[in-house]
Design a protein around this motif. Sequence first.
Motif, PDB file in Angstrom:
ATOM      1  N   ASP A  83       0.843  -1.194   0.000  1.00  0.00           N
ATOM      2  CA  ASP A  83       0.000   0.000   0.000  1.00  0.00           C
ATOM      3  C   ASP A  83       0.885   1.252   0.000  1.00  0.00           C
ATOM      4  O   ASP A  83       1.699   1.417  -0.898  1.00  0.00           O
ATOM      5  CB  ASP A  83      -0.959  -0.038   1.194  1.00  0.00           C
ATOM      6  N   ASP A  84       0.763   2.110   1.012  1.00  0.00           N
ATOM      7  CA  ASP A  84       1.499   3.374   1.041  1.00  0.00           C
ATOM      8  C   ASP A  84       2.713   3.320   1.959  1.00  0.00           C
ATOM      9  O   ASP A  84       3.162   4.353   2.480  1.00  0.00           O
ATOM     10  CB  ASP A  84       0.576   4.517   1.475  1.00  0.00           C
ATOM     11  N   THR A  85       3.260   2.130   2.177  1.00  0.00           N
ATOM     12  CA  THR A  85       4.445   1.982   3.022  1.00  0.00           C
ATOM     13  C   THR A  85       5.520   1.189   2.283  1.00  0.00           C
ATOM     14  O   THR A  85       5.242   0.131   1.718  1.00  0.00           O
ATOM     15  CB  THR A  85       4.105   1.267   4.348  1.00  0.00           C
ATOM     16  N   PHE A 122       9.410   4.252   4.776  1.00  0.00           N
ATOM     17  CA  PHE A 122       8.890   5.445   4.113  1.00  0.00           C
ATOM     18  C   PHE A 122       7.389   5.289   3.913  1.00  0.00           C
ATOM     19  O   PHE A 122       6.911   4.190   3.614  1.00  0.00           O
ATOM     20  CB  PHE A 122       9.560   5.650   2.755  1.00  0.00           C
ATOM     21  N   ILE A 123       6.654   6.390   4.085  1.00  0.00           N
ATOM     22  CA  ILE A 123       5.214   6.384   3.840  1.00  0.00           C
ATOM     23  C   ILE A 123       4.869   7.466   2.831  1.00  0.00           C
ATOM     24  O   ILE A 123       5.558   8.491   2.735  1.00  0.00           O
ATOM     25  CB  ILE A 123       4.402   6.582   5.139  1.00  0.00           C
ATOM     26  N   GLN A 124       3.810   7.222   2.094  1.00  0.00           N
ATOM     27  CA  GLN A 124       3.371   8.166   1.072  1.00  0.00           C
ATOM     28  C   GLN A 124       2.139   8.936   1.559  1.00  0.00           C
ATOM     29  O   GLN A 124       1.156   8.337   1.988  1.00  0.00           O
ATOM     30  CB  GLN A 124       3.023   7.427  -0.220  1.00  0.00           C
ATOM     31  N   GLY A 127       0.853  -4.994   5.742  1.00  0.00           N
ATOM     32  CA  GLY A 127       0.103  -4.150   6.656  1.00  0.00           C
ATOM     33  C   GLY A 127       1.007  -3.399   7.606  1.00  0.00           C
ATOM     34  O   GLY A 127       1.901  -2.668   7.187  1.00  0.00           O
ATOM     35  N   ASP A 128       0.793  -3.615   8.892  1.00  0.00           N
ATOM     36  CA  ASP A 128       1.584  -2.928   9.920  1.00  0.00           C
ATOM     37  C   ASP A 128       2.658  -3.824  10.528  1.00  0.00           C
ATOM     38  O   ASP A 128       3.138  -3.559  11.634  1.00  0.00           O
ATOM     39  CB  ASP A 128       0.654  -2.409  11.028  1.00  0.00           C
ATOM     40  N   THR A 129       3.012  -4.883   9.821  1.00  0.00           N
ATOM     41  CA  THR A 129       4.038  -5.802  10.313  1.00  0.00           C
ATOM     42  C   THR A 129       5.182  -5.910   9.309  1.00  0.00           C
ATOM     43  O   THR A 129       4.950  -6.077   8.114  1.00  0.00           O
ATOM     44  CB  THR A 129       3.463  -7.204  10.565  1.00  0.00           C
ATOM     45  N   VAL A 130       6.393  -5.803   9.799  1.00  0.00           N
ATOM     46  CA  VAL A 130       7.596  -5.949   8.976  1.00  0.00           C
ATOM     47  C   VAL A 130       8.465  -7.053   9.557  1.00  0.00           C
ATOM     48  O   VAL A 130       8.622  -7.145  10.781  1.00  0.00           O
ATOM     49  CB  VAL A 130       8.404  -4.629   8.930  1.00  0.00           C
ATOM     50  N   TYR A 155       8.731  -6.418  13.479  1.00  0.00           N
ATOM     51  CA  TYR A 155       8.368  -5.100  14.006  1.00  0.00           C
ATOM     52  C   TYR A 155       6.904  -4.826  13.719  1.00  0.00           C
ATOM     53  O   TYR A 155       6.371  -5.231  12.673  1.00  0.00           O
ATOM     54  CB  TYR A 155       9.232  -4.004  13.378  1.00  0.00           C
ATOM     55  N   LEU A 156       6.268  -4.121  14.643  1.00  0.00           N
ATOM     56  CA  LEU A 156       4.847  -3.820  14.539  1.00  0.00           C
ATOM     57  C   LEU A 156       4.651  -2.308  14.634  1.00  0.00           C
ATOM     58  O   LEU A 156       5.286  -1.633  15.459  1.00  0.00           O
ATOM     59  CB  LEU A 156       4.092  -4.520  15.664  1.00  0.00           C
ATOM     60  N   ARG A 157       3.759  -1.768  13.786  1.00  0.00           N
ATOM     61  CA  ARG A 157       3.446  -0.344  13.807  1.00  0.00           C
ATOM     62  C   ARG A 157       2.129  -0.101  14.541  1.00  0.00           C
ATOM     63  O   ARG A 157       1.127  -0.735  14.253  1.00  0.00           O
ATOM     64  CB  ARG A 157       3.359   0.202  12.379  1.00  0.00           C
ATOM     65  N   ASN A 158       2.165   0.834  15.475  1.00  0.00           N
ATOM     66  CA  ASN A 158       0.976   1.215  16.230  1.00  0.00           C
ATOM     67  C   ASN A 158       0.926   2.731  16.320  1.00  0.00           C
ATOM     68  O   ASN A 158       1.832   3.356  16.876  1.00  0.00           O
ATOM     69  CB  ASN A 158       1.003   0.591  17.628  1.00  0.00           C
ATOM     70  N   ASN A 159      -0.111   3.333  15.725  1.00  0.00           N
ATOM     71  CA  ASN A 159      -0.241   4.791  15.707  1.00  0.00           C
ATOM     72  C   ASN A 159       1.000   5.471  15.136  1.00  0.00           C
ATOM     73  O   ASN A 159       1.459   6.500  15.644  1.00  0.00           O
ATOM     74  CB  ASN A 159      -0.538   5.321  17.112  1.00  0.00           C
ATOM     75  N   GLY A 160       1.560   4.871  14.104  1.00  0.00           N
ATOM     76  CA  GLY A 160       2.707   5.460  13.418  1.00  0.00           C
ATOM     77  C   GLY A 160       4.051   5.189  14.040  1.00  0.00           C
ATOM     78  O   GLY A 160       5.082   5.651  13.528  1.00  0.00           O
ATOM     79  N   VAL A 161       4.057   4.448  15.131  1.00  0.00           N
ATOM     80  CA  VAL A 161       5.317   4.143  15.828  1.00  0.00           C
ATOM     81  C   VAL A 161       5.639   2.663  15.662  1.00  0.00           C
ATOM     82  O   VAL A 161       4.793   1.795  15.930  1.00  0.00           O
ATOM     83  CB  VAL A 161       5.222   4.491  17.331  1.00  0.00           C
TER      84      VAL A 161
END
Length: 248
Positions: free
Chosen positions: A17-19, A37-39, A69-72, A92-98
Motif C-alpha cells: 500500500d502506502d508503506t 517510508f510512507i506516502q 500491513g503494519d508488520t515488517v 516489528y509492529l506499527r501502532n499509531n505510526g510508531v
Amino acid sequence: SDGARFDSFGLSVSIDDDTVVIGAPRDDNELGSVYIFIQTNGVWYEQAKLTANDGTSGDMFGQSVSIDGDTVVIGAPSDEYNGNYSGSAYVYLRNNGVWSEEQKLTASDGATEDAFGYNVSIDDDTIVIGAYGDDTSSGSAYIFIRSNGLWSQQAKLTASDGASDDQFGWSVSIDGDTAVIGSRWPGSAYVYVRNNGVWSEQQVLTFSGSISSVSIDGNTIVVGKWGSAYVYLRNNGVWSEQQVLTFS
C-alpha cells in the motif's frame, strides 16, 4: 536521511500500500538498519529507522525485508545467536505510526553458517524464512505463525531431493497457504501448500542453471534467473509455464 558510503541502502526492498521498507545491511559497520517510508498526498517521507535491539557489528540486519500491513520482518543472516552466521529475523509492529520490535525469531535447530534470515517473506500471520546454509548448504526454510501476538515455528521445510550445496532457501515467498522456495543450485523452485496446518510439497519447477529470486501472488509465480524471468500459472493444483520474460 543519514546515508553514508557503503551502507547498501536499497539492497532489499518491500512495499505494501502506502508503506515502503528499505534495507541498508551494511550501515554502521554492517550492524545494518532498515528505513520505513510512507506516502502522503503523493510524496514519500521517511517515517522511521529500525535497528535491532540486540544488534552487533556484522549482523547484516536488513539483508532481507518484507512487509504486510503494519508488520515488517527483517532478516539478519550474519547474527551469531546460534553460532557464527547462524542468523535471525526480527518482527516489528506499527501502532499509531510508531514502530516497535515485536519478537526476534531464530531456528529451533539453528547452527553455525545456516544464514537463517537471508531471505524472508510475510503474508498476514505467516512468515517464511530461508536458511540456505543449513545442513552443508543443502538449505531449509522455516514457517512461523502468529497467534495472540506471539510468533512460533510451525514447520521446517526441506527439498524432497535436496543435496549438499543446493542452497534451498536462497529465495522465499508466501501468499496465503502457498509458499515457494527457491533452490539456487541446480536451479529449482519448490511449491508447498498448507492444509490444516500441515505443509506438503505440491510441485518442483526446474531450470537449467541457477535461479536468483521467486515471488508468488495467488495462482501466479515468477522465478528470476540471470537475464530472464519465468511466469507459471496454477490450474487445478498443477503449475505450468505461461511465458518467459526477457530484455528487449
